[in-house]
Structures are given as C-alpha cells and as structure tokens.
Design an enzyme around this catalytic site. Structure first.
Site, PDB file in Angstrom:
ATOM      1  N   GLY B   8       0.716  -1.304  -0.051  1.00 25.85           N
ATOM      2  CA  GLY B   8      -0.064  -0.058  -0.009  1.00 25.85           C
ATOM      3  C   GLY B   8       0.930   1.226  -0.093  1.00 25.85           C
ATOM      4  O   GLY B   8       1.886   1.488   0.926  1.00 25.85           O
ATOM      5  N   PHE B  11      -0.958   7.194   2.637  1.00 24.73           N
ATOM      6  CA  PHE B  11      -0.060   7.994   3.524  1.00 24.73           C
ATOM      7  C   PHE B  11       0.843   7.249   4.231  1.00 24.73           C
ATOM      8  O   PHE B  11       2.036   7.654   4.617  1.00 24.73           O
ATOM      9  CB  PHE B  11      -0.947   8.811   4.394  1.00 24.73           C
ATOM     10  CG  PHE B  11      -1.580  10.130   3.694  1.00 24.73           C
ATOM     11  CD1 PHE B  11      -0.994  11.157   3.020  1.00 24.73           C
ATOM     12  CD2 PHE B  11      -2.949  10.146   3.222  1.00 24.73           C
ATOM     13  CE1 PHE B  11      -1.523  12.048   2.435  1.00 24.73           C
ATOM     14  CE2 PHE B  11      -3.700  10.733   2.755  1.00 24.73           C
ATOM     15  CZ  PHE B  11      -2.961  12.017   2.273  1.00 24.73           C
ATOM     16  N   GLU B 168     -18.186  17.244   3.887  1.00 24.52           N
ATOM     17  CA  GLU B 168     -17.523  17.933   2.398  1.00 24.52           C
ATOM     18  C   GLU B 168     -18.342  17.929   1.254  1.00 24.52           C
ATOM     19  O   GLU B 168     -18.515  18.795   0.462  1.00 24.52           O
ATOM     20  CB  GLU B 168     -16.100  17.691   2.358  1.00 24.52           C
ATOM     21  CG  GLU B 168     -15.138  18.077   3.617  1.00 24.52           C
ATOM     22  CD  GLU B 168     -13.771  17.685   4.068  1.00 24.52           C
ATOM     23  OE1 GLU B 168     -13.180  18.295   4.597  1.00 24.52           O
ATOM     24  OE2 GLU B 168     -13.457  16.451   3.604  1.00 24.52           O
ATOM     25  N   ALA B 312      -5.256  11.174   7.818  1.00 26.31           N
ATOM     26  CA  ALA B 312      -3.942  11.058   7.182  1.00 26.31           C
ATOM     27  C   ALA B 312      -2.769  11.374   8.152  1.00 26.31           C
ATOM     28  O   ALA B 312      -1.682  10.556   8.274  1.00 26.31           O
ATOM     29  CB  ALA B 312      -3.866  12.055   6.112  1.00 26.31           C
TER      30      ALA B 312
END
Lengths: 410, 410
Positions: B8, B11, B168, B312
């Site tokens: 992966g 972050f 958002e 993150a």
C-alpha cells in the site's frame, strides 16, 4: 419564434449555435450525447497522459448560460423525421423549423467490427481514458513480468493509421518511452519499447507537402517510432496484430485508421457517399429537405474537385455558414454558396517537433511547434482551460514529465 | 541486504518508504493495486467536479524514481504468509525480512452489501469519477424530464454519513446547486435541489468541539443542506432511501458512513477488532509476527483510552515510525512506543466556510478555511499538483465555477 435544433456540439454545432445565440427570433435547442464540447485535436494528449480530461472539455450549457434562448439537452437522438420536421430522442420529440446536423464522424473499422475490442479508437474522452490506462498498464505489466517474450509483447505499441492522430499518438508514446519513463523502472528499459505506426497507403500524413512528410518521418524515428507504409492490417486480436503475412506480438494496439459518418446519418433519407457521409447542396442543405443543414465531419463536400477533410476548421466554418444562411433566409437576403477558406494544416510529433503548412509557408521543427502550441491554445474553449493547458505544457517542457500518468481502474 | 515489503502506497506506506528509500542496507518493494498515491482528503473535490483526478494523484514510481533500491509493482496481494515471510500477489511471491502492512480501509456497508450498487462509496479515483457522473447526470436528467415527480427525484441528493467526507460532499453539492449551476438550466432551478445529510448518531463531525459543530451545521444549512441526525438507514434502492419508516425518492445516494479494514487483514493470522482492524503492539508490530508492522487505517491503536481516528496524519506518523523502528532494530538501538502527536483537525463546508481545531485554538469561517487550504496544498504530493490545485481553487473562488464538470460516459 422559429425553432432551430442542432444535433451535436462539436466544432460545427457549437459554432452554429454561437452565431444564433442571443438572436431573439429563434429558440435554439442543442442536443448532444455528452455534457461537454470536446476539443478533439488534443484528445491524443489525454490518451498519452499529457493533459486532463477536463482541460480539453467544456460543459456545453456553461458556454450558453447567458443566452436564455438556448436550451441544452443531454439526449440520444434516435431518429430524424425530415417530412414532419421532428427529431426524436431517447426522452422526447423536438419539433424544428430548421435543423442543423452536426454529429460528426465515428471510428471506421471497415467492417471488422470485433477489432474495436482489441484496438480501441480515439474519438471521445472515455476512449482517451481507456487508451491511457492501456498504455500505462503495459509498462506496469512488463515491469512485473518474469517472462522475456511477455515483456516484449507489453513493450510493443502498434498504432494503426498514419493520419495526424496516428502520428501524434505515436510521437507521444515515443516521448513517454524515450524521455518520461527512463528512470522509473527497475526490471525493464522503457526506451527499448517498439513503437510501430502502420499505414495502408504509401505515405503517412498524405495531405502534407512531401518535404514536410520526410521531416515528420525523421522526427518520428528520433523518438523510436518505426513507420510501416503500404501495410495492410489483416487481423487483430488481444495479443497480436497481423500485417499481411507478418505477425507482431503486442498488448497495445490503437486504431486511428479512418472514420465514417455517425450512424445517425442513416436516419435521414438523403444522398450519402460510401462512408455514409451526407452529400449536401452548395449551401450545406440537404436537397431532399431544404430546411435541414449538415455541417462538419458528417458531410461530404467537394471543393475544387477535392473532398474537404475532417478537420476542425472545416466544421467551424460550415457551422457558422449554416447559421448565417438561416439568418439570411429568414431576413429574405441572398447568400453565396459555402466556400472553405483553407487556413493550412499542422501536425505535431513531439517537443519542438512539428510540421506546419500555411499557404505557401512551410515549416518544421521548433517554429512549427510553437505555431502549433499557439493555435491550439487560442482555439481552446474557456479561459481556465487555456491557462491550465499552457501551464501544464510549460511544466512538461521544463521537467520532461507527463502530468496525468494516472491509471483509473474500475 | 534486508528485504522490506510495503503493502500500500497511501499516507502510511508512502511515508514509511520515504524514510527507507536511499538506505543502502535495504531493498524496498512497494506493492499497490493502483499506480498512484492518492491524496484522499481531496477526493470529494474530484467527486464534486472541483478538481481533476490527476491533481490529487501522483504516480508512485515517479516519487521513488531516483532511489534505485526501491521497486514498485502494481500488483494485487492475494495472501500473506507470516510464518515463511512471504507476500503472494497475483503475479509472484515476494520474500521479506520486514513487512509493513499499509493497505488502509475500505467502505463499510454493515453487511448490506447490495447497497453498494445504489449508494456508491468514495474511496478511490474511479469512485470519485462515478459519483461525479452521477451527480452531474442528475441535473441533466431533471432538465430533460417532463414529469414533476421524476424531476424532484433527480434533484434530491442524499449523503449517508456525517463525518468529514459526508459533510464535505454535502457542502460541495450545496455549492454546485446554489452557486455554480444557477443560470445554466431552463426547465429546472438547481437551487431548489434537496440535499440531505443522514447521520445515525446524534451529531455530525463527532470528534469536533460542540461550538464548531454548530457553526458547521449553520454553514451547511446556508448551502441548502439539511442534516438529519439520529437517522438510521433501513433500505436503499435505485430510486429511494428509507430512513426508519420514512422514504425519500432520490436518484443520487452517496455512502460515506463508515469504513472497515481492507480484507487483506483477514489473510494474516493476528488479533483484530470488530471492524477487522489489526490490533498491534505499542511499536505497531503484530504480536504473532514481530517482523510485521501495520500502519494507518488498517490499524486499531488506542492512545489514552481512545482509538486513533482514520486520518492522514495518523497514517503518516505511523508509517514513519514503523520505518524508523526497523532502522533502529537493525542498528541494535532502543526505541520508544508509538505515540501520536495530535496536529488537530479540519473540515471544510464550502467557500470561506470551514472549522479548525488545533489544540486549544478553535476557529471557523474564513480563517479556518484559509488554514484548510494551506494545509491541503502543503501536503499534496508534487509541485505541479500544488500549483494546479492552487490555480484551480483561485479560479473557482473568483468565478464561482467548478472546473471539472465533465461527465465521462463509457
């Protein structure tokens, strides 16, 4: 109030609508399958990871937001009835007084319809995205493969069709392999990729001057592209292409070999050529239906004994002309037959590599490339797009990178 | 040479790899299903037509191009064998000395697996593109529909989940309907669209300060978003959503209601929580396999009695920590347990509307929004991306437009 229906918001339809928008004597209805006008001359840049989809596409209804007499519908036209003046779409029937057919051309596989599965075309954004995925994935597949034959197959790119699109695609892939990706892989050397441009005729870029064609050939070769002229494709499959009796193993084949009229042309009863393109009168109207005009790539129009090519300037001039003829007819004014004013032609191969033919002015190299840059930025719709494209080109120029190297898997 | 495999390149994985890249004692292999690192905090901006895909995605192998000891493979991991230290992918077996599992979380439908077909998630670029198509198409469908009920259905947007992503998304759709599209349609008024944000708990943005939550609620309402708290989804279909005994007709439902561990966590024999997240030791290693570390959203890590959120900064700090622990172990040096340093939290609702909580510093409105802008641009990977995102935001700010309003149909 007269009703004008325009099918297609490509260069032809868009320019017709722009002439008519704001004129209070008309209601304009634009029908398009997509929600955006697409700047097709740069589509190969999306396919080759240089630009984003939205950099070259602009919402149609945004363009006409301030003109209340313009309606935009994202609809599929399924039939045209020239007798009763109706356009039938997937969701309703649009009655017209004048109709402008501007739905362009589509890829032509010359009856080998299954080739579309292995050699995708490049006519719309989803095609460009699909091709970009395919091209970028080929390197990823090669990097992780342990089999030498397999790797060679993944690092072989075949482009069928040596017109401007094929040449531009081949050049862009040349740049990716020879410049952009050189340092990023550990198990493969992308600069050893084989890029083959297949052309059935005896030359690529047929409509250009012979000296310029030679220059383009040298430019292509300097980017690792081998040009095979007089080569006819006989078969295409998931991992090979046959050219006459030769077979090349490849996992990436791109189709830029020709176009034919949008199948919508079949829906209207009028004369067509063998590519299905509509044979229009000298004022771009259909002889069977004088209130119906056809413009752009769907049209077969001869001037000085030559068929006009499927280029943006032709579509733009025809779109504007058809709209103006409608205005003149309504005003009872006379008008002249359509005449295409040749603005010249351009093709780009790669950074600082292009050819340009503008009347007697014939150039290649950096000057032609800069001309190409400015012409394309100038005609791009939307200030934001122009700004972003310029910036991304500048960034690519100085960093030697491509800005949109993203594989979007489902 | 020790082999380190990282699964992966989000972050967590990316930051681990950055610490290790260039260190000559290690070979680093990064495995990812995608070819790009994705800046997920801005994914909702792609879904809501504000940014392009490639603005928030960066090719993983570009990031490590100059580090010869880093290999990147676009491969699907199918199994992990902790005993014999092997990662098995769709194309080969990678032997490791150390393994860092950083493959994150995926959408959680709480066993209602068929809801994914009607209420798509927002976890990767293809999801964002799919959602963008859905949102923009809803207006197109409404514009061409002649049925009032049908129109209402198309102009109803339901977002499930009141965390930062849901808020958002709802805010962005509010802006589209109330600002961007107001002048572009003739048959509908986009500003009458119904936007409903569904939250099962008694508040949205749970982790924020109560005063800030109130501010966010007012901001959402000013953009036309209605927030339904204490509302549990009972059924979802192609054109409706049921909340307890109520039914809302809608053609656009978005799922932002929760995540669970990537299913890869199941492949390794270790302790997990009920979301499938890996319970790690205080140094982020697995107690069954001390050479295996897990970082980021796939991890369940408690600090001061609270589970660290899937943010993150947590993943970044954990990725860096795990890489440093490996270096220290190899050097025979001691190391301290992992400790998350809380940098605060941010959520944006729309232009000049955001909330920020950085230690005791709590702000909302323009100041919070500017903080949000700068933090996001700062952490974005790639100079070009930072520049382009800034420009597009500036352009959107001054023109009130969204820059990527493109429907890409197949």
């Amino acid at each position: 109030m007269k009703e004008i229906v325009i099918i297609g918001a490509g260069f032809g339809g868009l320019n017709a609508a722009k002439i008519l928008a704001g004129n209070k004597d008309f209601n304009i209805t634009i029908l398009d399958k997509e929600n955006h006008h697409l700047f097709k001359p740069l589509l190969y840049q999306v396919a080759s990871a240089g630009l984003n989809e939205s950099d070259i596409a602009y919402p149609i209804r945004s363009i006409f937001a301030k003109y209340k007499n313009v309606k935009v519908f994202k609809e599929n036209v399924v039939d045209i009835d020239g007798e009763s003046k109706k356009v039938i779409t997937d969701s309703k029937i649009h009655q017209y007084d004048y109709l402008i057919i501007a739905c362009g051309a589509v890829e032509n596989y010359f009856k080998n319809t299954n080739w579309v599965n292995f050699a995708p075309p490049l006519q719309k954004l989803s095609h460009a995205q699909h091709l970009r995925n395919k091209i970028l994935n080929a390197f990823e597949m090669a990097e992780k493969s342990k089999d030498e034959e397999e790797r060679k197959k993944h690092l072989t790119f075949v482009i069928v069709g040596g017109g401007p699109t094929g040449v531009e695609l081949a050049g862009a892939i040349g740049e990716i392999t020879r410049i952009t990706l050189t340092k990023e892989f550990r198990n493969i050397d992308p600069s050893l990729s084989r890029i083959i441009l297949i052309e059935a005729n005896n030359t690529i870029l047929r409509s250009f001057d012979k000296k310029l064609i030679k220059k383009a050939l040298r430019d292509l070769e300097s980017l690792g592209v081998q040009v095979w002229t007089n080569s006819r494709v006989t078969d295409i499959s998931g991992d090979y292409i046959n050219i006459a009796n030769e077979t090349i193993k490849t996992s990436t084949i791109m189709w830029a070999a020709g176009t034919m009229a949008n199948s919508l042309a079949e829906k209207i009863n009028c004369d067509k050529d063998q590519m299905g393109k509509i044979l229009v009168e000298n004022d771009l109207s259909l002889n069977q239906f004088p209130d119906v005009y056809a413009v752009g790539d769907i049209v077969h129009f001869e001037q000085n004994g030559r068929v006009l090519p499927g280029l943006a300037p032709v579509a733009m001039q025809q779109g504007k002309y058809a709209a103006k003829v409608i205005l003149k007819r309504e005003a009872g004014k006379p008008y002249k037959p359509f005449k295409y004013r040749d603005k010249g032609q351009l093709a780009t191969i790669g950074r600082s590599k292009a050819i340009a033919e503008i009347k007697r002015f014939k150039v290649s190299g950096t000057l032609a490339w800069i001309t190409w840059l400015f012409v394309h930025i100038l005609y791009l719709t939307g200030f934001k797009n122009r700004m972003l494209v310029m910036l991304q080109w500048a960034w690519s120029y100085f960093t030697f990178k491509k800005g949109a190297r993203i594989i979007i898997d489902k």
